[in-house]
Design an enzyme around this catalytic site. Sequence first.
Site, PDB file in Angstrom:
ATOM      1  CG  ASP A   4      -2.355   0.603   0.933  1.00  0.00           C
ATOM      2  OD1 ASP A   4      -2.460   1.326  -0.010  1.00  0.00           O
ATOM      3  OD2 ASP A   4      -3.152   0.258   1.715  1.00  0.00           O
TER       4      ASP A   4
ATOM      5  CG  ASP B  63      -9.766   2.249  -0.729  1.00  0.00           C
ATOM      6  OD1 ASP B  63      -8.774   1.942  -1.652  1.00  0.00           O
ATOM      7  OD2 ASP B  63      -9.655   1.956   0.473  1.00  0.00           O
TER       8      ASP B  63
HETATM    9  C1  GLA Z   1      -6.014   1.381   1.400  1.00  0.00           C
HETATM   10  C2  GLA Z   1      -6.215   0.256   0.411  1.00  0.00           C
HETATM   11  C3  GLA Z   1      -7.360  -0.432   1.094  1.00  0.00           C
HETATM   12  C4  GLA Z   1      -7.146  -1.069   2.048  1.00  0.00           C
HETATM   13  C5  GLA Z   1      -6.693  -0.241   3.213  1.00  0.00           C
HETATM   14  C6  GLA Z   1      -6.101  -0.712   4.321  1.00  0.00           C
HETATM   15  O1  GLA Z   1      -7.119   2.347   1.627  1.00  0.00           O
HETATM   16  O2  GLA Z   1      -6.459   1.222  -0.823  1.00  0.00           O
HETATM   17  O3  GLA Z   1      -7.585  -1.456  -0.214  1.00  0.00           O
HETATM   18  O4  GLA Z   1      -5.966  -1.875   2.065  1.00  0.00           O
HETATM   19  O5  GLA Z   1      -5.926   0.846   2.913  1.00  0.00           O
HETATM   20  O6  GLA Z   1      -5.976   0.295   5.371  1.00  0.00           O
END
Ligand code: GLA
Length: 411
Positions: free
Chosen positions: A156, A211
């Site tokens: 990430d 997301d």
């Molecule tokens: C980010 C990623 C998500 C998830 C969260 C976890 O937002 O894009 O898919 O992994 O972090 O904290």
Amino acid sequence: MKKFFLSILLYSSLHVSAQGDNYVQDYTKYPELAATPPMGWNSWNKFACSVDENMIKEMADAMVASGMRDAGYVYINIDDCWHGQRDENGFIHPDPDRFPSGIKALADYIHSRGLKLGIYSDAGSQTCGGRPGSRGYEFQDALTYARWGIDYLKYDWCNTESLNAEGAYKTMAAALKKAGRPIVLSICEWGDNKPWLWAENVGHLWRTSGDIYNCFDCIEDHGTWKSWGVMQILDKQEGLRKYAGPGHWNDPDMLEIGNGALTPGEDRAHFSMWAMLAAPLIAGNDLRSMNDETRKILTNRRVIAVNQDKLGVQALKYKDDGDFEIWFKPLENGDWAVAFLNRGKAARNFNFDWKSSTFTDEEVSRRTFDAGAATYEIADLWNNKSLGTTSRALKAIVPARDILMLRLIKK
Ligand code: GLA
């Protein structure tokens, strides 16, 4: 004079070894992984930070019992918040309350069920959930994952300050290579640094957007960031199909199927479009308690076959009149998948004349669709029935916010 040459010789040899020129780092991914889009499950969409070893084991059991493993799902991926602390030597350990048996034992269990285990880290100092990130510990963390028997790493992009994305992901690719265990590298920097331009040999998939949000057609505003409904994510894929292919996939984020907000028709549309996009199929629901409708959607082998097609070509949007879209995906052996997506709130009647819909995919496959030159049998992939052939126009109805997904089989 002799002395002068000797000192030059000495200087240059010292110089060479100080630069470490005899060791060349390999900044590329394991090339043999993810020949088709990865399939699996991830904890984040449903459980967020609430992860523990029992739940992960139960999810693996449910993946087997539900028939998902046999339908092609492989990875059980733990997302954020599994972490405990680093020890005095810098090695990361899992949260001892949530993962008392350790990750190695969990990986052994997952492997014994014929599945693979994925884990999550972050290129910055902390993960998005505030757990220890890998910045400065990349080689040590990769070594730890390899020792545990990890098969997939989602990496990430929170708390990265001014870090350079290409360099950061290459560093993790190099660390995984050095650790010696083939691990899929899932790049998750939300498309901010256009990974499709530099990551073909670095990672196996890269997120193309922020997301996903558990709705069909909405935007959720969190103040400093937004998350996106299924249709909003779909629209963000525009222009990216030419960058995907076997081993390197655009990732429009994980599935929300079975998480309660979508109707069965919307769930079908979501799954079908992810299949058309050759997207990773990473379920995000509670597999232990899903109903039969959800299970049937996630295990539809005809739709999965479109996603897993060996050509690895993403669908192209052939027509778009706002609420109604027609997509074509070239498949192996001259077949095509076709999706009629109704995004609108009313049912849509249509007539589609195959013979007057000739086009060439100039951008990727260079294949021509020409129903005048060849005849195709039409298979309806959700209703599992034949709709005749392309020698006659197709007359059909797509209910509101639903999809008609077909495979054209070359005769
Ligand atoms: C980010 C990623 C998500 C998830 C969260 C976890 O937002 O894009 O898919 O992994 O972090 O904290």
